[in-house]
Design an enzyme around this catalytic site. Structure first.
Site, PDB file in Angstrom:
ATOM      1  N   GLU A  35      74.890  57.972  85.824  1.00 26.14           N
ATOM      2  CA  GLU A  35      75.104  57.810  87.270  1.00 26.14           C
ATOM      3  C   GLU A  35      74.095  58.638  88.067  1.00 26.14           C
ATOM      4  O   GLU A  35      73.616  58.221  89.112  1.00 26.14           O
ATOM      5  CB  GLU A  35      76.532  58.224  87.638  1.00 26.14           C
ATOM      6  CG  GLU A  35      77.555  57.202  87.184  1.00 26.14           C
ATOM      7  CD  GLU A  35      78.974  57.749  87.202  1.00 26.14           C
ATOM      8  OE1 GLU A  35      79.841  57.067  87.730  1.00 26.14           O
ATOM      9  OE2 GLU A  35      79.193  58.866  86.677  1.00 26.14           O
ATOM     10  N   ASP A  37      71.030  59.447  87.085  1.00 23.36           N
ATOM     11  CA  ASP A  37      69.741  58.749  87.024  1.00 23.36           C
ATOM     12  C   ASP A  37      69.701  57.604  88.029  1.00 23.36           C
ATOM     13  O   ASP A  37      68.675  57.337  88.645  1.00 23.36           O
ATOM     14  CB  ASP A  37      69.501  58.195  85.614  1.00 23.36           C
ATOM     15  CG  ASP A  37      69.076  59.304  84.659  1.00 23.36           C
ATOM     16  OD1 ASP A  37      68.739  60.396  85.135  1.00 23.36           O
ATOM     17  OD2 ASP A  37      69.096  59.073  83.433  1.00 23.36           O
ATOM     18  N   SER A  79      60.355  67.224  80.450  1.00 26.20           N
ATOM     19  CA  SER A  79      61.610  66.550  80.177  1.00 26.20           C
ATOM     20  C   SER A  79      61.289  65.171  79.590  1.00 26.20           C
ATOM     21  O   SER A  79      60.122  64.882  79.320  1.00 26.20           O
ATOM     22  CB  SER A  79      62.383  66.445  81.479  1.00 26.20           C
ATOM     23  OG  SER A  79      63.658  65.973  81.196  1.00 26.20           O
ATOM     24  N   GLU A 110      64.703  60.875  66.373  1.00 22.56           N
ATOM     25  CA  GLU A 110      65.635  61.987  66.124  1.00 22.56           C
ATOM     26  C   GLU A 110      66.878  61.821  66.986  1.00 22.56           C
ATOM     27  O   GLU A 110      66.823  61.187  68.031  1.00 22.56           O
ATOM     28  CB  GLU A 110      64.980  63.315  66.545  1.00 22.56           C
ATOM     29  CG  GLU A 110      63.902  63.788  65.618  1.00 22.56           C
ATOM     30  CD  GLU A 110      63.114  64.932  66.236  1.00 22.56           C
ATOM     31  OE1 GLU A 110      63.326  65.273  67.414  1.00 22.56           O
ATOM     32  OE2 GLU A 110      62.269  65.470  65.513  1.00 22.56           O
ATOM     33  N   LYS A 112      69.260  62.809  69.870  1.00 24.48           N
ATOM     34  CA  LYS A 112      69.128  63.597  71.088  1.00 24.48           C
ATOM     35  C   LYS A 112      70.369  64.477  71.158  1.00 24.48           C
ATOM     36  O   LYS A 112      71.476  64.016  71.434  1.00 24.48           O
ATOM     37  CB  LYS A 112      69.041  62.683  72.305  1.00 24.48           C
ATOM     38  CG  LYS A 112      68.858  63.422  73.597  1.00 24.48           C
ATOM     39  CD  LYS A 112      68.292  62.470  74.635  1.00 24.48           C
ATOM     40  CE  LYS A 112      68.541  62.876  76.060  1.00 24.48           C
ATOM     41  NZ  LYS A 112      68.589  64.258  76.390  1.00 24.48           N
ATOM     42  N   LYS A 309      69.242  56.308  75.663  1.00 22.92           N
ATOM     43  CA  LYS A 309      70.630  56.780  75.832  1.00 22.92           C
ATOM     44  C   LYS A 309      71.597  55.748  75.275  1.00 22.92           C
ATOM     45  O   LYS A 309      71.585  54.598  75.713  1.00 22.92           O
ATOM     46  CB  LYS A 309      70.914  56.998  77.325  1.00 22.92           C
ATOM     47  CG  LYS A 309      70.143  58.159  77.933  1.00 22.92           C
ATOM     48  CD  LYS A 309      70.808  59.474  77.568  1.00 22.92           C
ATOM     49  CE  LYS A 309      70.295  60.619  78.409  1.00 22.92           C
ATOM     50  NZ  LYS A 309      71.103  60.990  79.528  1.00 22.92           N
TER      51      LYS A 309
HETATM   52  S1  IVH Z   1      61.710  66.348  72.580  1.00 28.57           S
HETATM   53  C1  IVH Z   1      58.318  66.728  75.782  1.00 28.57           C
HETATM   54  N1  IVH Z   1      63.678  65.997  70.888  1.00 28.57           N
HETATM   55  O1  IVH Z   1      66.639  66.252  75.761  1.00 28.57           O
HETATM   56  C2  IVH Z   1      59.468  66.284  74.960  1.00 28.57           C
HETATM   57  N2  IVH Z   1      64.195  66.647  73.105  1.00 28.57           N
HETATM   58  O2  IVH Z   1      66.538  64.703  78.284  1.00 28.57           O
HETATM   59  C3  IVH Z   1      60.412  67.355  74.718  1.00 28.57           C
HETATM   60  N3  IVH Z   1      66.581  67.000  73.515  1.00 28.57           N
HETATM   61  O3  IVH Z   1      64.243  68.180  77.436  1.00 28.57           O
HETATM   62  C4  IVH Z   1      61.724  66.963  74.225  1.00 28.57           C
HETATM   63  N4  IVH Z   1      67.266  66.525  71.483  1.00 28.57           N
HETATM   64  O4  IVH Z   1      66.139  69.383  76.026  1.00 28.57           O
HETATM   65  C5  IVH Z   1      63.328  66.317  72.144  1.00 28.57           C
HETATM   66  N5  IVH Z   1      65.315  65.700  69.279  1.00 28.57           N
HETATM   67  C6  IVH Z   1      64.974  66.016  70.516  1.00 28.57           C
HETATM   68  C7  IVH Z   1      65.923  66.376  71.499  1.00 28.57           C
HETATM   69  C8  IVH Z   1      65.496  66.685  72.788  1.00 28.57           C
HETATM   70  C9  IVH Z   1      67.631  66.904  72.685  1.00 28.57           C
HETATM   71  C10 IVH Z   1      66.669  67.382  74.931  1.00 28.57           C
HETATM   72  C11 IVH Z   1      65.557  68.266  75.412  1.00 28.57           C
HETATM   73  C12 IVH Z   1      64.833  67.442  76.436  1.00 28.57           C
HETATM   74  C13 IVH Z   1      65.966  66.598  76.944  1.00 28.57           C
HETATM   75  C14 IVH Z   1      65.474  65.392  77.718  1.00 28.57           C
END
Ligand code: IVH
Length: 675
Positions: A35, A37, A79, A110, A112, A309
């Site tokens: 929401e 976003d 981000s 991976e 998230k 997502k």
């Molecule tokens: S890579 C420049 N890998 O999700 C890219 N982020 O919504 C850096 N996050 O800022 C992020 N799991 O805090 C990456 N396997 C993962 C992640 C991950 C969680 C978080 C991270 C990022 C946010 C973006």
């Protein structure tokens, strides 16, 4: 027309900022990421169509908190852009494919992890600090709390000169449930979800409290690195991280091309249900570091990575009835009793309905079929009514009528507030008394649940302080109370009269005032009367900005707007003022004790404890310092007066030396405390 658009833009910006604050500063979001976003997209569209009406960059995403030192990131912390469906994701793949000149795409997928981003800096292979994302360029130094995570290696063999390891701090679902169960027994509202609790925990100033909550970490990213060409691919980097001992996720191997990556995302959606941590999506990244450089970044997102997502799990089920739950403070929470249904791997039979306003807004009726959802939060939400399936005889829910039927005498202040009991129920009286007598309050031995129930049922206790006035003859009325137990209880009550002021403050059960806040308040006000008579400016400094915006600054660290309001409202109730009077009449100590306290040289000073002291445990040392009028903090800053160092003192000692803070040992501390 343009006046309308201007107003619309203004309203949207305000709304975005409000939700941003709720999420980042208060760790208590009201809407989902999805929401949020959508709001952002709406604002961006409007401002793109009317650039003349666009405001300044909202500077979204700073997690800066009071009481922390800041540190720069050597490489910015970006981000991720979000995608929500297959077409969106494929568009990302197409853009990448073009940017890289059509060469074969190697992608890493991976989970998230739903937590808080952190950057761990290593210099010459030694762990030096942990910093939050902040505004991407500069964040809060949270080394003290992050240092409590055991899995983070302190030294790396054969590491580059400088290395920033990026990762996510999270709380395991099991730990989250353990902490919430604990809160429930304390009669406090449960934490909303593990992500917010993890974020709140790394920003705790109270090291003791932080130690009680177990955090975990997973590492996935490369920040600054000297030399810059130390790693050729993300896969190699992750393998190296693993060999150094960092936790990494390699559930899915490198995928060739977008089709394979999409398949892997689908697989991950199944796999993630068995993970011990909360996930809200998949992250897809280019494997070759050289390709990442070629793809480049915007100021906010890399072009070489994207988040996908997963839609939150939803289900439709029948709401059989609405029941009412009464908390320790008398707040009434309506609960949906559901036809049990399988949702995200567990059977759901109940869901919170928050308050009367929520039921009215969504027009939720008993007998309705409702759509429930489980996203990051553990407690499912009722999203909406499935109107097509509303029974013909369903009537709007009459909240006040139901309260009456149940014999609950409650009111609310304004449409959005919760109903609260006007006078306490039996259950509330018992809960309050248990809290009052508990170890973290007046520590009255032998006064547990069974005794509390009897005291309330016999009419001997109404307000919790009444327990102090129960006579020996009256104690004999309780089941199982013979001469010996009556004697023990009377001497336990006598002990309780001489305890520290903070215990009496905590015992009052002021909403939002936990043990640490009670200690801070006692130290600051030095007497119950001063606290009870505090006016708003004694707790909060109100600042009015140039544009008329109002902000607040705490007088006492950790006592912000919410806690201040809670304190003021508590003591504005004449009943609660009577409790204080009754406490005094019962002979309870209501002033900061000076017996053996306020030791010259310690009083008013801030200490940081590090390493293992030869004979004093952490808690003991802390107690002694606090009894002498000093304060113990979890992290070293310019405001620290002394660092007490024992064996194997770590980064706090180094920090003290850097800042020129005096470092003393246990013997010196004992001397200061008077031997
Ligand atoms: S890579 C420049 N890998 O999700 C890219 N982020 O919504 C850096 N996050 O800022 C992020 N799991 O805090 C990456 N396997 C993962 C992640 C991950 C969680 C978080 C991270 C990022 C946010 C973006």
């Amino acid at each position: 027309m343009s006046e309308d658009v201007r107003k619309q833009i203004q309203a949207l910006r305000k709304e975005v900022q409000r939700h941003e604050e709720l999420y980042r500063k208060k760790h208590a979001p009201e809407i989902s990421d999805f929401e949020f976003d959508k709001l952002l997209d709406q604002l961006a569209d409007l401002e793109r169509a009317h650039p003349e009406l666009a405001g300044p960059d909202l500077g979204i995403g700073d997690d800066k908190a009071e009481g922390f030192q800041q540190a720069d990131h050597r490489a910015p912390m970006l981000s991720l852009d979000n995608t929500y469906d297959e077409a969106d994701f494929r568009a990302f793949g197409d853009r990448l494919y073009k940017a890289l000149g059509g060469s074969g795409l190697e992608l890493i997928i991976e989970p998230k992890v739903d937590g808080v981003a952190v950057s761990l800096t290593y210099e010459k292979g030694r762990f030096v600090r942990a910093v939050t994302r902040g505004n991407g360029t500069r964040g809060d130094d949270v080394t003290a709390n992050v240092g409590l995570i055991r899995e983070i290696p302190r030294a790396l063999k054969g590491a580059p000169e400088v290395l920033e390891v990026r990762g996510e701090i999270y709380m395991e679902l099991e730990e989250f449930q353990r902490l919430n169960a604990e809160r429930e027994t304390e009669g406090e509202a449960p934490y909303a979800n593990p992500r917010n609790l993890a974020a709140g925990t790394i920003k705790l100033l109270d090291a003791e409290e932080a130690r009680k909550r177990r955090l975990s970490i997973v590492c996935y990213g490369l920040g600054a690195c000297e030399p810059a060409d130390a790693f050729g691919t993300l896969k190699d980097f992750k393998a190296k991280l693993k060999s150094w001992g960092f936790p990494v996720r390699d559930d899915i191997d490198v995928q060739q091309g977008v089709d394979a990556a999409w398949e892997a995302i689908r697989r991950l959606d199944t796999l993630r249900r068995g993970f011990p941590f909360p996930t809200d999506g998949a992250v897809v990244k280019v494997n070759r570091i050289e390709d990442q450089r070629r793809a480049g970044t915007t100021s906010k997102f890399p072009h070489w990575a994207v988040a996908f997502k997963f839609p939150p799990d939803q289900a439709d089920t029948v709401l059989r009835s609405i029941s009412m739950q009464v908390g320790r403070t008398g707040v009434i929470t309506p609960v949906a009793e559901l036809e049990p249904v399988l949702l995200a791997g567990s059977t759901v039979g109940r869901a919170t309905l928050h308050n009367a306003g929520e039921i009215a807004k969504k027009d939720i009726r008993e007998g309705d079929t409702v759509r429930i959802q489980k996203a990051g939060e553990i407690i499912p939400q009722v999203l909406k009514v499935v109107l097509e399936r509303r029974p013909a005889d369903a009537r709007p829910f009459d909240f006040e009528g139901r309260l009456k039927e149940l014999g609950l005498d409650a009111t609310r202040e304004g449409e959005e507030a919760a109903y609260k009991l006007r006078s306490p129920s039996r259950e509330m009286k018992i809960r309050r008394l248990i809290h009052f007598a508990s170890k973290q309050c007046l520590d009255i031995d032998g006064l547990g649940e069974a005794v509390a129930e009897q005291l309330v049922d016999l009419g001997l206790v109404d307000a919790p302080v009444d327990a102090l006035a129960v006579s020996a003859d009256q104690w004999r009325l309780l089941e199982g109370f013979k001469e010996k137990s009556v004697d023990n209880m009377m001497s336990g009550l006598a002990d309780a009269r001489n305890r520290e002021l903070w215990r009496a403050v905590h015992a009052l059960g002021i909403p939002n005032v936990g043990m640490q806040t009670a200690k801070d308040l006692a130290r600051h006000f030095r007497s119950m009367d001063a606290l009870a008579d505090a006016k708003k400016p004694d707790l909060l400094i109100t600042k009015v900005g140039k544009k008329g915006g109002v902000s607040y600054e705490s007088v006492i660290a950790g006592v912000g707007k919410e806690v201040s309001e809670s304190i003021l409202s508590f003591f504005s109730d004449p009943n609660h003022r009577d409790w204080v009077k009754a406490m005094r009449k019962a002979g309870l100590n209501l002033a900061e004790s000076t017996v053996g306290g306020s030791v010259e040289g310690v009083a008013g000073k801030t200490f940081v404890l590090t390493g293992t002291l030869p004979s004093l445990g952490r808690d003991e040392a802390r107690d002694l310092i606090e009894k002498a009028g000093g304060k113990v903090s979890g992290s070293v800053s310019k405001k620290t007066d002394f660092v007490v160092a024992g064996e194997e003192a770590g980064s706090k000692l180094t920090k003290a030396q850097e800042l020129g803070v005096p470092v003393i040992d246990e013997a010196a501390l004992r001397k200061m405390l008077g031997g």
